[in-house]
Write a protein that holds these residues in place. Structure first.
Motif, mmCIF file in Angstrom:
data_model
loop_
_atom_site.group_PDB
_atom_site.id
_atom_site.type_symbol
_atom_site.label_atom_id
_atom_site.label_comp_id
_atom_site.label_asym_id
_atom_site.label_seq_id
_atom_site.Cartn_x
_atom_site.Cartn_y
_atom_site.Cartn_z
ATOM 1 N N SER A 26 0.850 -1.210 0.000
ATOM 2 C CA SER A 26 0.000 0.000 0.000
ATOM 3 C C SER A 26 0.875 1.246 0.000
ATOM 4 O O SER A 26 0.585 2.223 -0.701
ATOM 5 C CB SER A 26 -0.885 0.071 1.249
ATOM 6 N N GLY A 27 1.928 1.217 0.818
ATOM 7 C CA GLY A 27 2.833 2.367 0.878
ATOM 8 C C GLY A 27 3.527 2.593 -0.457
ATOM 9 O O GLY A 27 3.685 3.740 -0.900
ATOM 10 N N GLN A 28 3.920 1.514 -1.096
ATOM 11 C CA GLN A 28 4.565 1.615 -2.409
ATOM 12 C C GLN A 28 3.619 2.279 -3.408
ATOM 13 O O GLN A 28 4.009 3.173 -4.154
ATOM 14 C CB GLN A 28 4.956 0.201 -2.879
ATOM 15 N N ARG A 29 2.370 1.874 -3.416
ATOM 16 C CA ARG A 29 1.406 2.460 -4.359
ATOM 17 C C ARG A 29 1.126 3.923 -4.018
ATOM 18 O O ARG A 29 1.070 4.776 -4.905
ATOM 19 C CB ARG A 29 0.098 1.667 -4.347
ATOM 20 N N LEU A 30 0.962 4.212 -2.731
ATOM 21 C CA LEU A 30 0.667 5.606 -2.358
ATOM 22 C C LEU A 30 1.830 6.528 -2.701
ATOM 23 O O LEU A 30 1.635 7.674 -3.084
ATOM 24 C CB LEU A 30 0.368 5.707 -0.862
ATOM 25 N N GLY A 31 3.049 5.994 -2.552
ATOM 26 C CA GLY A 31 4.239 6.791 -2.850
ATOM 27 C C GLY A 31 4.287 7.236 -4.309
ATOM 28 O O GLY A 31 4.944 8.218 -4.641
ATOM 29 N N GLU A 32 3.566 6.530 -5.168
ATOM 30 C CA GLU A 32 3.543 6.911 -6.587
ATOM 31 C C GLU A 32 2.865 8.263 -6.793
ATOM 32 O O GLU A 32 3.068 8.903 -7.814
ATOM 33 C CB GLU A 32 2.799 5.850 -7.410
ATOM 34 N N TRP A 33 2.055 8.676 -5.821
ATOM 35 C CA TRP A 33 1.377 9.969 -5.955
ATOM 36 C C TRP A 33 2.302 11.146 -5.696
ATOM 37 O O TRP A 33 1.972 12.294 -6.009
ATOM 38 C CB TRP A 33 0.211 10.046 -4.960
#
Lengths: 257, 334
Positions: A26-33
């Motif tokens: 989840s953190g990896q995906r959110l970091g894409e923002w």
């Protein structure tokens, strides 16, 4: 190229990894923002939550490494595990989508994590209980943030409502996996490590139902599809996510970072 | 960056006295006296129109630089090699967003809204620091940016903590504190790779340093004798130290740090000058600087396009938030 580590098939270890991987992915995906948010304040908020989730995953992976009997560290577990040994539910790994998808996924996952952390404070594993105590404060804020935005977007304009409906329909396909038990849950409950995932379903539905009601979004019908990320069988997206995340560790054997 | 704002503006002059009323002349005199006495000017105080315009340009350009500056390093968040480095990088890039926020807020006190400033950025009218138009090709670029780009930014920005415009000076105090962490994390990341890493990692670090060195020297702006607006900036207490002085200070500090790291800079003319007590360095290719400022750098189009895309894709979100707020207000009023 560094070869992968292999994870012992212990149910209690799987229980920890399922949680750790949910946070990490989840953190990896959110970091894409980061750098691409719809407004500067949200850019910062999403990056902050990514940072919290990465922090939680580090604590959990370190603990899982200690409990694995193999003395793996957090980075070996994050960067040298093959996809099939990753145990996050599939929902966490789906592409970030539009802001509505990110918000609704955050809403369901942060609510789930909040309920999980609340119960893990009573874990028989004192270290896990301590991690839960700290993470709970963060998850409460994440849930609040996602709920505020779900209401704003669900009850905003026609377009934002339509986007939320579409996002919710997609998110909902992956919900059953968050509440289905297997041998891992049975072992964790027996050891007093933590709750069976099914135990979170009722309070989760109550909290989510309240937010969706305020957001003027209907609860979608229960899907027949079953995702299986927590057993290591992921979506096609997971391979790309890991290829990107793990590439430096894999490409520079013996490196120091 | 950041002194660049003054240097890239060739068309505007200083505060040439237009026709003024006696009252304006008196206000101007009082303003000049306050500047001369080293006093700070607050947003509500009277100020000459060119002072306001110059500051607005500099602060908004600084804010834009922070926001565009999130992109080159943000490029590596998903690929950071350890979870610790990922967390540090996320925290750092998010700090840059925070700097953007303080600076937009400081600039807004001069009477222009954040949306107006963003419009100017997105239409290409407003500039941002040209350093961010260079690509981040390897992980070592993240460390090199921390060490050299943030190091150069700190040299530039510490004097701005004494800028005559108080809201800007206050924002800079906080920003500089965070920037010094940014520089340290970059240097530390390179130090680990150089001292404990593999041959391949050391080569990666040296290659990154080679690419960032000259663009970093350009961050201080053109030589003093080609920086006509600097004089006015100094007079107003907006600019405190000249471009060449800051550049020299940066080179001197970087040389010592490079020695500890075990890297070299791509300049055969770098040598210690006993007489001046400083490091001499070779000629900077200013044609490259002006080319990048003019839009022809390696990533100008990508950087601006990424900002415009984020803004356009976020339009429905902002509209929804406003629509919801209006509904809420109506409910409250009923």
């Amino acid at each position: 190229m560094i070869s992968s580590i292999k994870i012992p098939a212990a149910p209690e270890l799987s229980y920890l990894l399922r949680l750790a991987d949910t946070c990490l992915i989840s953190g990896q995906r959110l970091g894409e923002w980061c750098g691409h948010g719809p407004i500067l304040e949200e850019d910062i908020a999403l990056s902050n939550m990514a940072l919290d989730l990465i922090g939680q995953s580090r604590a959990l992976l370190t603990l899982a490494g200690q409990r694995s009997g193999e003395s793996f560290d957090e980075d070996q577990l994050a960067f040298l595990r093959d996809e099939i040994d990753y145990r996050n539910p599939t929902l966490a790994e789906l592409p970030r989508g539009d802001f509505a998808f990110t918000i609704l996924r955050n809403l369901v996952l942060s609510t789930w994590l909040k309920l999980m952390w609340e119960r893990l404070r009573d874990s028989s594993d004192a270290e896990l209980a301590a991690i839960a105590g700290k993470a709970l404060k963060e998850a409460r804020y994440h849930q609040q943030h996602a709920a505020d935005w779900a209401v704003r977007l669900g009850d905003g304009t026609d377009e934002s409502h339509r986007r939320c409906e579409a996002a919710l329909a997609q998110v909902w396909l992956y919900i059953p996996e968050l509440f289905e038990d297997d041998a891992v849950d049975a072992a964790a409950t027996a050891a007093g490590l933590g709750p069976a995932w099914s135990q979170l379903q009722e309070p989760w539905l109550a909290e989510i139902g309240e937010v969706l009601g305020e957001a003027k979004l209907a609860v979608p019908p229960a899907p027949t599809f079953r995702s299986s990320g927590k057993r290591g069988l992921h979506s096609e997206h997971m391979g790309y996510l890991l290829a990107e995340m793990q590439y430096l560790q894999r490409a520079y054997p013996g490196g120091a970072w | 960056m950041y002194t660049q704002a003054m240097d890239t503006l060739r068309e505007e002059g200083g505060d040439k006295p237009a026709l003024r009323t006696a009252e304006e002349a008196q206000l101007q005199q009082r303003f000049d006296n306050r500047i001369d006495a080293g006093e700070f000017i607050e947003a509500k105080d009277w100020m000459p129109e060119n002072y306001r315009k110059t500051l607005l340009r500099q602060i908004s350009q600084h804010a834009h630089s922070e926001i565009v500056g999130m992109l080159p390093e943000g490029n590596w968040i998903t690929r950071a090699p350890t979870l610790k480095r990922k967390a540090i990088l996320l925290a750092k890039v998010q700090d840059e967003g925070g700097h953007g926020l303080y600076l937009y807020a400081a600039a807004e006190t001069l009477g222009t809204s954040r949306d107006q400033m963003l419009d100017a950025l997105h239409s290409g009218k407003a500039k941002y620091s040209s350093i961010f138009n260079y690509p981040t090709l390897t992980w070592a670029d993240v460390g090199a940016i921390g060490w050299l780009v943030d190091g150069a930014a700190i040299m530039n920005q510490v004097p701005i903590c004494r800028c005559s415009f108080a809201p800007y000076a206050r924002a800079m105090v906080r920003i500089c504190r965070e920037e010094s962490f940014h520089q340290r994390q970059g240097y530390d990341s390179l130090l680990v790779m150089m001292k404990e890493g593999t041959e391949a990692q050391r080569a990666m670090v040296q290659e990154a340093v080679n690419r960032w060195w000259w663009p970093c020297l350009m961050m201080f702006g053109p030589p003093d004798d080609q920086s006509p607006n600097s004089v006015q900036g100094m007079r107003w207490g907006i600019k405190r130290v000249s471009n060449d002085t800051l550049r020299q200070k940066f080179v001197d500090a970087a040389m010592q740090q490079a020695e500890v790291l075990g890297v070299t800079f791509p300049d055969p003319d770098l040598r210690w000058n006993e007489a001046t007590g400083h490091w001499d360095y070779g000629a900077i290719d200013w044609s490259e600087f002006w080319r990048v400022v003019g839009g022809e750098g390696p990533c100008n189009r990508e950087r601006l396009a990424a900002r415009v895309r984020a803004w356009e894709e976020g339009e429905w979100v902002r509209e929804a938030a406003l629509a919801h707020a209006r509904k809420f207000d109506l409910k409250e009023a009923a």
